[in-house]
Design an enzyme around this catalytic site. Structure first.
Site, mmCIF file in Angstrom:
data_model
loop_
_atom_site.group_PDB
_atom_site.id
_atom_site.type_symbol
_atom_site.label_atom_id
_atom_site.label_comp_id
_atom_site.label_asym_id
_atom_site.label_seq_id
_atom_site.Cartn_x
_atom_site.Cartn_y
_atom_site.Cartn_z
ATOM 1 N N ASN A 156 0.804 -1.224 0.000
ATOM 2 C CA ASN A 156 0.000 0.000 0.000
ATOM 3 C C ASN A 156 0.833 1.267 0.000
ATOM 4 O O ASN A 156 0.327 2.340 -0.284
ATOM 5 C CB ASN A 156 -0.947 0.004 1.198
ATOM 6 C CG ASN A 156 -0.241 -0.340 2.482
ATOM 7 O OD1 ASN A 156 0.305 -1.440 2.632
ATOM 8 N ND2 ASN A 156 -0.206 0.586 3.417
ATOM 9 N N CYS A 330 1.508 9.067 11.402
ATOM 10 C CA CYS A 330 1.248 9.689 12.697
ATOM 11 C C CYS A 330 0.757 8.640 13.669
ATOM 12 O O CYS A 330 -0.328 8.094 13.518
ATOM 13 C CB CYS A 330 0.193 10.781 12.557
ATOM 14 S SG CYS A 330 0.784 12.151 11.601
#
Ligand SMILES: *Cc1c(COP(=O)(O)O)cnc(C)c1O
Length: 394
Positions: A156, A330
């Site tokens: 991905n 994050c």
């Protein structure tokens, strides 16, 4: 054609639901809204019929012979968790051993970590500089207690396609279960569960212009008893995934996959050309940039580029008019460099100074040209600022 801002170039994160998919789903919200398990009236029959058709279309898209081998789930995350936790729970080994790869999606690596904390053993294999795992390394890692190998089809972040057919053959010969997370590959590559010799394949609708919140698990009939369910209840999906199936979403999923099959290979070629156009323009105007991931063995729409001499946070912050992802993720508090880029051998700072361009069905030449010019300008500006700052220090 006028460009609409912001430009969406984050098609690996998710895709826009194709309007034709939305149209196919609509009647199953408003008219044929029955529960597919309701066997006593026409609402239930219609829902069950639609579900059966969706199952057949999905099976056909991945070369599965029997539609019953498709189980609907909430997405690839659930499918991955079902396989990993379910196979360990069903195993008779005292200390089951799993083999996976450092560049897998979090929804494979995190369950593996939890299983390890609970007493299973896990081997996480490295990849080469292009992001590929060596099938021989998998063969060597197999032990008497190995129950399952999990290697994704398409990555991905860097779009790299793993040699799953070779890995599947190795596993089949060794009598070990083989799982592949094909969330990114569905609708973009020709996929065959037979050629991959896969026992389990995880799929997701929202990566191929279908709705969010639905996915599937392909489960080869003969390995059905090798999984214990995560969810217990009404016994839907052959007892392996209890809960009312989201019929409208399943209908949309099947329609999305059908549209992808019709569009292939022309759409893939068009997207590959857009990707090449972007990459060539960047290369023509910027030094100190490099492609992350193997140059050829990759999804057509993926371009992941490392930019030397710029700060990662500043780089991403400069893109208010383009939706894309950087080489950092994050987590709760800090920004960490991508585990995938680190596995390729990139230094943490360079991993953070990478951008993932995910090109898809709805992108245009004009958008790509605009983005290329914008990236070039941003990188030049950031580099100039940095040079200014460092010469000021001297
Ligand atoms: C998006 C993605 C997932 C998660 O899929 P969901 O359907 O969002 O749960 C898993 N693996 C890969 C490779 C993905 O790209």
């Amino acid at each position: 054609m006028a460009i609409e801002f912001p430009i969406y170039l984050d098609n690996h994160a998710t895709t826009r639901t194709d309007p034709r998919v939305l149209a196919a789903m609509e009647p199953y919200f408003t008219q044929d809204y029955g529960n597919a398990s309701s066997g006593s009236h026409v609402f239930g029959w219609r829902a069950e019929e639609a579900l059966q058709l969706a199952r057949e279309r999905l099976a056909q898209a991945i070369g599965a012979e029997d539609a019953r081998e498709i189980l609907f789930t909430s997405g690839a995350t659930e499918s991955n968790n079902t396989v990993l936790f379910g196979a360990v729970a069903a195993s008779e080994k005292k200390t089951p051993h799993l083999i996976t790869v450092a560049t897998e999606h979090r929804s494979v690596l995190d369950p593996c970590r939890v299983l390890q904390e609970r007493g299973a053993r896990v081997t996480v294999l490295p990849v080469d500089a292009g992001g590929l795992v060596d099938p021989e390394a998998i063969a060597c890692a197999i032990e008497p207690d190995t129950i399952l190998v999990s290697v994704m089809l398409a990555n991905n972040e860097i779009g790299v396609l793993q040699p799953v057919e070779k890995i599947g053959a190795i596993c089949r010969e060794a009598g070990i279960l083989f799982h592949t997370d094909a969330a990114q590959a569905l609708g973009k590559t020709q996929m065959s569960v037979e050629r991959m010799q896969a026992d389990f394949v995880s799929l997701s609708a929202h990566k191929c212009y279908g709705p969010k919140g639905i996915g599937a698990l392909y489960l080869r009939n003969v390995v059905r008893r090798k999984l214990q369910p995560l969810l217990y209840g009404g016994g839907q999906e052959r007892g392996l995934r209890s809960g009312t199936v989201a019929v409208p979403l399943a209908v949309g999923f099947a329609r999305a996959v059908e549209l992808c099959a019709q569009a292939m290979p022309g759409e893939g070629r068009k997207i590959w050309e857009l990707r090449e156009r972007l990459w060539q323009r960047l290369q023509a105007s910027l030094d100190g940039i490099s492609l992350n991931g193997h140059a050829l063995r990759r999804l057509p729409g993926n371009l992941n580029v490392a930019f030397e001499g710029v700060d990662g946070a500043a780089l991403l912050a400069a893109f208010s008019k383009v939706a894309l992802s950087s080489g950092s993720a994050c987590h709760s508090s800090a920004t960490e460099p991508s585990h995938v880029l680190l596995a390729l051998g990139l230094a943490p700072a360079l991993a953070k100074a990478s951008l993932r361009f995910g090109i898809g069905r709805f992108n245009t030449d004009e958008e790509i040209d605009w983005v290329a010019d914008h990236v070039i300008e941003v990188v030049r500006t950031l580099r100039a600022k940095r040079q200014g700052a460092s010469s000021a220090k001297v």
